[in-house]
Write a protein that holds these residues in place. Structure first.
Motif, mmCIF file in Angstrom:
data_model
loop_
_atom_site.group_PDB
_atom_site.id
_atom_site.type_symbol
_atom_site.label_atom_id
_atom_site.label_comp_id
_atom_site.label_asym_id
_atom_site.label_seq_id
_atom_site.Cartn_x
_atom_site.Cartn_y
_atom_site.Cartn_z
ATOM 1 N N TYR A 90 31.954 38.919 32.636
ATOM 2 C CA TYR A 90 31.027 38.741 33.765
ATOM 3 C C TYR A 90 29.587 38.555 33.281
ATOM 4 O O TYR A 90 28.848 37.727 33.811
ATOM 5 C CB TYR A 90 31.082 39.942 34.716
ATOM 6 C CG TYR A 90 32.336 40.057 35.546
ATOM 7 C CD1 TYR A 90 33.222 38.995 35.718
ATOM 8 C CD2 TYR A 90 32.644 41.257 36.177
ATOM 9 C CE1 TYR A 90 34.357 39.117 36.497
ATOM 10 C CE2 TYR A 90 33.786 41.394 36.964
ATOM 11 C CZ TYR A 90 34.641 40.321 37.117
ATOM 12 O OH TYR A 90 35.757 40.455 37.889
ATOM 13 N N THR A 91 29.187 39.320 32.273
ATOM 14 C CA THR A 91 27.817 39.221 31.754
ATOM 15 C C THR A 91 27.578 37.863 31.110
ATOM 16 O O THR A 91 26.536 37.234 31.326
ATOM 17 C CB THR A 91 27.546 40.358 30.746
ATOM 18 O OG1 THR A 91 27.777 41.611 31.409
ATOM 19 C CG2 THR A 91 26.117 40.322 30.231
ATOM 20 N N VAL A 92 28.544 37.381 30.339
ATOM 21 C CA VAL A 92 28.423 36.055 29.707
ATOM 22 C C VAL A 92 28.349 34.968 30.770
ATOM 23 O O VAL A 92 27.539 34.032 30.673
ATOM 24 C CB VAL A 92 29.595 35.812 28.720
ATOM 25 C CG1 VAL A 92 29.647 34.367 28.267
ATOM 26 C CG2 VAL A 92 29.476 36.744 27.526
ATOM 27 N N VAL A 93 29.170 35.085 31.811
ATOM 28 C CA VAL A 93 29.176 34.095 32.892
ATOM 29 C C VAL A 93 27.813 34.042 33.582
ATOM 30 O O VAL A 93 27.269 32.957 33.844
ATOM 31 C CB VAL A 93 30.305 34.402 33.909
ATOM 32 C CG1 VAL A 93 30.111 33.633 35.205
ATOM 33 C CG2 VAL A 93 31.655 34.077 33.301
ATOM 34 N N ILE A 94 27.229 35.200 33.866
ATOM 35 C CA ILE A 94 25.922 35.239 34.543
ATOM 36 C C ILE A 94 24.836 34.691 33.622
ATOM 37 O O ILE A 94 23.965 33.930 34.063
ATOM 38 C CB ILE A 94 25.594 36.664 35.023
ATOM 39 C CG1 ILE A 94 26.574 37.102 36.118
ATOM 40 C CG2 ILE A 94 24.160 36.763 35.516
ATOM 41 C CD1 ILE A 94 26.600 36.228 37.353
ATOM 42 N N ALA A 95 24.873 35.060 32.340
ATOM 43 C CA ALA A 95 23.879 34.539 31.384
ATOM 44 C C ALA A 95 23.993 33.017 31.285
ATOM 45 O O ALA A 95 22.977 32.305 31.268
ATOM 46 C CB ALA A 95 24.077 35.185 30.018
#
Length: 197
Positions: A90-95
């Motif tokens: 999720y963090t990679v997707v948002i970044a």
């Protein structure tokens, strides 16, 4: 009896479990919001939208249930490891979304949360990623589900939990109070009409 140093990790587990539970329930109520979120984030090439919209909510709910309720360690180790991987994704997707300018809503909490992706979304996800790491560390250290761990706390441990609960209640009350605020109506200046002879 658990030591006080264990309590912050238990609070991390509680944070991750409650986040997954709220997110999963919201997504299960409206699977189309997950499809929209996937499209907004440009993930339709790597994520089969229909299948993900039907499976992801229940996956999050099951992970939350194990993290909250498991009285034994092994299921919590597995669930916390999966939650850590999920939060990293999720963090990679948002970044990636921020880097590519895809700021339409991620619908991370179903249709109840359609705010645009922003740096605050990234901060939230990094915080949840760190909490998931803490939850996994707690499980590896011998922790069980949140409920059984809380039942084993002594007086000093409950002081930590009480303090964390006060912080959460205060922040939620401030957030809800701000949402109720109505902008004050602007006073209108009425100019006299010109009189012509």
């Amino acid at each position: 009896m658990l030591t006080v140093s264990t309590v912050p990790l238990v609070l991390c587990t509680a944070l991750v479990a409650l986040t997954l539970l709220i997110s999963g329930i919201a997504k299960a109520k409206d699977p189309q919001s997950t499809v929209t979120g996937i499209q907004n984030l440009g993930l339709e090439k790597i994520a089969p939208t229909r299948a993900v919209s039907l499976i992801l909510p229940w996956f999050e709910i099951v992970l939350a249930a194990v993290l909250l309720l498991s009285p034994v360690r092994l299921p919590v180790v597995i669930a916390s490891g999966l939650a850590l991987i999920l939060m990293l994704f999720y963090t990679v997707v948002i970044a990636r979304a921020l880097a590519t300018g895809r700021t339409a809503g991620c619908n991370c909490f179903g249709s109840e949360s359609n705010a645009p992706v922003s740096r605050y979304t990234l901060v939230r996800n990094v915080a949840l990623l760190l909490a998931a790491a803490g939850a996994h560390a707690s499980a590896l250290k011998g922790g069980t589900g949140v409920v059984s761990t809380l039942l084993g706390l002594g007086h000093s441990g409950w002081t930590w939990v009480f303090g964390a609960a006060l912080i959460a209640v205060t922040l939620e009350a401030v957030r809800r109070g701000d949402a109720l605020a109505q902008p004050e109506p602007q006073a209108q200046v009425i100019l006299p009409e010109p009189v012509y002879d």
